[in-house]
Write a protein that holds these residues in place. Structure first.
Motif, mmCIF file in Angstrom:
data_model
loop_
_atom_site.group_PDB
_atom_site.id
_atom_site.type_symbol
_atom_site.label_atom_id
_atom_site.label_comp_id
_atom_site.label_asym_id
_atom_site.label_seq_id
_atom_site.Cartn_x
_atom_site.Cartn_y
_atom_site.Cartn_z
ATOM 1 N N UNK A 233 3.431 -12.378 -4.290
ATOM 2 C CA UNK A 233 2.201 -12.950 -3.734
ATOM 3 C C UNK A 233 1.428 -11.912 -2.933
ATOM 4 N N UNK A 234 1.980 -10.734 -2.787
ATOM 5 C CA UNK A 234 1.335 -9.639 -2.079
ATOM 6 C C UNK A 234 0.928 -8.569 -3.089
ATOM 7 N N UNK A 235 0.238 -7.558 -2.605
ATOM 8 C CA UNK A 235 -0.075 -6.406 -3.440
ATOM 9 C C UNK A 235 1.240 -5.765 -3.885
ATOM 10 N N UNK A 236 1.474 -5.607 -5.210
ATOM 11 C CA UNK A 236 2.769 -5.101 -5.688
ATOM 12 C C UNK A 236 3.185 -3.775 -5.053
ATOM 13 N N UNK A 237 2.237 -2.864 -4.828
ATOM 14 C CA UNK A 237 2.595 -1.562 -4.265
ATOM 15 C C UNK A 237 3.192 -1.687 -2.864
ATOM 16 N N UNK A 238 2.927 -2.792 -2.173
ATOM 17 C CA UNK A 238 3.463 -2.989 -0.828
ATOM 18 C C UNK A 238 4.938 -3.382 -0.853
ATOM 19 N N UNK A 239 5.456 -3.688 -2.047
ATOM 20 C CA UNK A 239 6.850 -4.128 -2.169
ATOM 21 C C UNK A 239 7.772 -2.992 -2.610
ATOM 22 N N UNK A 240 7.222 -1.805 -2.820
ATOM 23 C CA UNK A 240 8.018 -0.700 -3.374
ATOM 24 C C UNK A 240 9.185 -0.353 -2.463
ATOM 25 N N UNK A 241 8.926 -0.172 -1.179
ATOM 26 C CA UNK A 241 10.008 0.226 -0.266
ATOM 27 C C UNK A 241 11.077 -0.857 -0.180
ATOM 28 N N UNK A 242 10.683 -2.118 -0.218
ATOM 29 C CA UNK A 242 11.656 -3.215 -0.158
ATOM 30 C C UNK A 242 12.566 -3.202 -1.382
#
Length: 800
Positions: free
Chosen positions: A631-640
């Motif tokens: 539900x967020x910008x996919x690139x913001x999930x990379x570190x997770x």
């Protein structure tokens, strides 16, 4: 030679005294010559320069041809049979690619590997720079070979360029491998999107019937044609199907390797070169018009030289010296634009070929630019030179200067402008068709929703995860952790994600077939986890998706796409039908439990092919793509995602971790770049054509100033004078547009392979472009026509 030197010195002085004319002509030519040089550099690198292998003209790409796939990969038994019984080839080599995990350092490292038959480098004529090539005994059953040949780049970067690298050990997928060779610097393999770091010998399993994964390149025997060699392999393929009960009869598809590698780029490059060729012709016509005006204005000077004894050839040589000098200046300035233009053209070409054949300002490109500069100078200087050499001297000497100017109107100028309009119309039609193609590609429904999806790829080491239970355990824990992340909507796995450049296919049999040996078909297959279809928003048309019931202990199941149903089940009800996979299911059948919508797996412009999905729990594989809808910008999930992977296995590298929308952008990059370049060329062509129309009409009005003044003095209304000039411009416009429409209708058929969703002879496009170009031409006519209607009779008569 001395006279030629004198003519060039005189031309240089003349151009120096006309800086405005010289600058306009040189800039026009620089744009056209520079663009042509850029396109020639690309064509020379991709199409004309041979592949950097031994006798590349003998190298052929080979596939087996099946019902729905004309270029299918081979199964190992097929390749073995072709190698043993084929007589048209001196060798056939198989290759495929995979990703390995290198451990032993501070962090795990992804290694790109090529798996090849042991004759691969020998067939290409490539010898290691250090160490040795593969031996037949290096390929062990079960693909458990422990030797590798590394690339020069990997040796320098990862092995530190050590002199004793040959014989050293690498930890790959948890197993120790010995480096036996280092490839020469600059070696690259054009079939791979990324350079391979190392190469492994691959064993061909003679019992792996129906498992099609081997790509094949062959070397034709001397004196054998491609058609004869292919026919020989077809004979072998049919014989294998008769003697091997595990193989279905397949035809053979072949292509010269270089032609295959450049097949997608060839029409784009030729189209763009034709476009810049048109721009060059328009530029030459424009400069020719400028030179013709100068020749008309200076014809009395030419008459005086002729009277003093200058021959016709000498006068023509002097005129051509000026035009060639302009061409050389334009070519020199054009070279400064080449470096910028190279970047634009590189965006059109596959990166794999650019690594092997870089587009650069080479010696052939420089020679081409020089020849084009001189040739263009001769081309646009020919008409003024012929006029200068062919004028009648005596009448010109008897006339006054003003009289000479009054009779200087030359019909060739009108013809040159009509040619400019025609060429500009062709370019405009091509641009509109390519823009429409781009819009159609952007509007394609790929069968999934790419927005909001993060994708990553994993390849687990066989030593550590060599059993199905370990594979299930790793991916199961990873999926559980990713689903628990905030803002995660769905997470799924698939072995070959759409638009990823990877693929696999295999034979299957429908239950109830009349002949189990011959009624076998080929389909693309995927391995998918529950929630994969939800993560990609691939609609389920019938039945259900995979769930908990499709476990390792559950009944064998399978999901197919709509193309599968149309092709193999005649569009009937698929639910409950059963199929057996020849390469996976030993005697058992799988029940079709669902039908999903078609997905464009390879390219957005290619129709969907039949696909079958196996549940991951029942057929676990080590290399998988993770698709995570957030539900967020996919690139913001990379570190997770990296943190969760590290929690599951800190030694496992992850790669291709990026928003899935990036793949969509790459699919659109080529038509977008093509449309932009054509639009730039078309805009330049329209501007040059408009300037040409304006120049001709302004010159015509200037020559008719006295006539128009008399008309106005005798009572003509300014609107009548305006209409008189506009009719002359309209006649010029109609001729140019008419010729352009005929030329465009013939030329656009060459664009057919580049178009998508639009016909090359779309009437609306031709009519719209013709109206727009006619409007531009009439606007260019209106300015001098308006000036003509405002001529003061007293001033024009007094000037005379």
């Amino acid at each position: 030679m001395d006279s030629l030197r004198q003519d060039f010195r005189y031309a240089l002085r003349t151009l120096r005294h006309s800086p405005g004319f010289t600058l306009a002509a040189v800039l026009t030519l620089a744009l056209a010559i520079g663009a042509n040089t850029v396109l020639f550099s690309a064509i020379h690198a991709m199409l004309l320069r041979p592949l950097p292998f031994q006798m590349p003209e003998q190298l052929v790409r080979l596939w087996c041809k099946q019902e729905v796939i004309s270029t299918a990969s081979l199964s190992p038994p097929e390749l073995l049979g072709w190698r043993e019984h084929g007589r048209g080839f001196t060798g056939l080599a198989g290759f495929t690619r995979q990703d390995l995990s290198r451990t032993g350092g501070d962090t795990p490292e992804r290694v790109r590997a090529g798996r090849v038959t042991t004759n691969f480098f020998k067939l290409l004529g490539v010898a290691p720079a250090q160490g040795r090539d593969f031996l037949d005994e290096d390929a062990q059953p079960g693909n458990s070979s422990s030797v590798v040949v590394v690339s020069h780049r990997f040796w320098r970067k990862s092995l530190g360029g050590a002199a004793d690298a040959v014989g050293s050990s690498l930890q790959l997928d948890g197993r120790t491998h010995t480096v036996v060779g280092i490839l020469p610097e600059g070696f690259t393999f054009p079939e791979f999107n990324e350079d391979a770091d190392l190469w492994q010998p691959h064993w061909l399993d003679p019992e792996a019937h129906g498992n099609h994964y081997m790509q094949v390149v062959g070397r034709m025997a001397p004196g054998v044609t491609l058609e004869a060699a292919t026919e020989d392999l077809l004979r072998v393929a049919l014989a294998i199907a008769r003697t091997e009960p595990g193989e279905k009869p397949h035809k053979v598809t072949s292509a010269l390797w270089q032609q295959y590698l450049t097949s997608s780029s060839r029409p784009v490059l030729w189209t763009l070169w034709a476009a810049v060729g048109f721009v060059l012709l328009i530029a030459c016509a424009n400069v020719a018009n400028l030179l013709l005006v100068r020749a008309l204005a200076r014809q009395r000077d030419g008459a005086i030289r002729a009277a003093l004894g200058a021959s016709r050839g000498r006068r023509m040589q002097q005129a051509l010296a000026e035009s060639v000098l302009l061409g050389l200046f334009g070519g020199a300035l054009g070279l400064l634009l080449v470096l910028w233009g190279m970047e634009l053209v590189r965006a059109l070409l596959p990166q794999s070929m650019l690594r092997m054949a870089p587009v650069e300002l080479s010696v052939p490109a420089l020679l081409f630019s020089l020849a084009l500069s001189v040739g263009a100078g001769l081309l646009f200087g020919l008409a003024p030179a012929l006029h200068t050499a062919g004028m009648d001297v005596l009448p010109l000497l008897k006339q006054s200067g003003s009289a000479v100017g009054a009779r200087a109107n030359h019909p060739l100028r009108n013809a040159l402008v009509a040619v400019q309009l025609a060429l500009a119309l062709v370019l405009l039609v091509g641009t509109v068709l390519m823009v429409q193609t781009l819009r159609n590609v952007q509007a394609v429904d790929p069968g999934f929703d790419a927005e909001g999806v993060l994708t990553a790829r994993l390849s687990l080491p066989e030593v550590k995860y060599g059993t199905p239970d370990r594979l299930r355990g790793f991916y199961g824990e990873l999926l559980e952790r990713l689903r628990a992340l905030p803002d995660t909507e769905a997470v799924g796995l698939v072995n070959d994600a759409p638009l990823g450049g990877t693929n696999a296919n295999g034979n299957f049999t429908l239950e109830g077939a009349m002949d189990q040996n011959t009624d076998r078909y080929l389909t693309e297959f995927r391995v998918a986890s529950p929630d994969y279809f939800r993560a990609m928003r691939i609609a389920v048309r019938q039945g259900r998706e995979f769930g908990a019931q499709d476990s390792a202990k559950g009944a064998p199941t399978i999901i197919v796409n709509e193309a599968f149903v149309r092709t193999f089940l005649e569009g009937g009800n698929a639910l409950g039908r059963r199929v057996r996979l020849d390469w996976s299911d030993s005697g058992s059948f799988r029940e079709i439990v669902g039908v999903v919508e078609d997905v464009r797996h390879f390219r957005l412009t290619e129709p969907a092919t039949p696909e079958a999905y196996l549940p991951y729990e029942q057929y676990p594989v080590k290399t998988m793509s993770v698709l995570m809808r957030t539900r967020r910008e996919p690139s913001m999930m990379v570190s997770s995602v990296r943190q969760e992977l590290k929690a599951v296995d800190a030694e496992q590298p992850i790669y291709d971790l990026a928003p899935f929308a990036d793949r969509m952008d790459r699919q659109l990059s080529r038509p977008l770049a093509t449309a932009r370049l054509l639009a730039a060329f078309a805009l330049l062509a329209v501007i040059l054509a408009g300037v040409g129309v304006y120049g001709v009409m302004a010159y015509a009005v200037g020559q008719r100033t006295r006539e128009l003044g008399i008309r106005l003095a005798l009572g003509a209304h300014p609107r009548q004078v305006l209409g008189l000039v506009m009719r002359q411009g309209l006649h010029l416009t109609l001729v140019g547009v008419g010729v352009g429409l005929l030329a465009a209708f013939g030329c656009m058929r060459l664009l057919t392979t580049l178009l998508y969703g639009v016909q090359a002879n779309e009437p609306g496009v031709y009519v719209g472009v013709a109206v727009v170009l006619a409007g531009v031409s009439l606007m260019a006519t209106w300015v001098p026509a308006l000036r003509a209607s405002r001529v003061s009779p007293s001033i024009s008569l007094r000037a005379e």
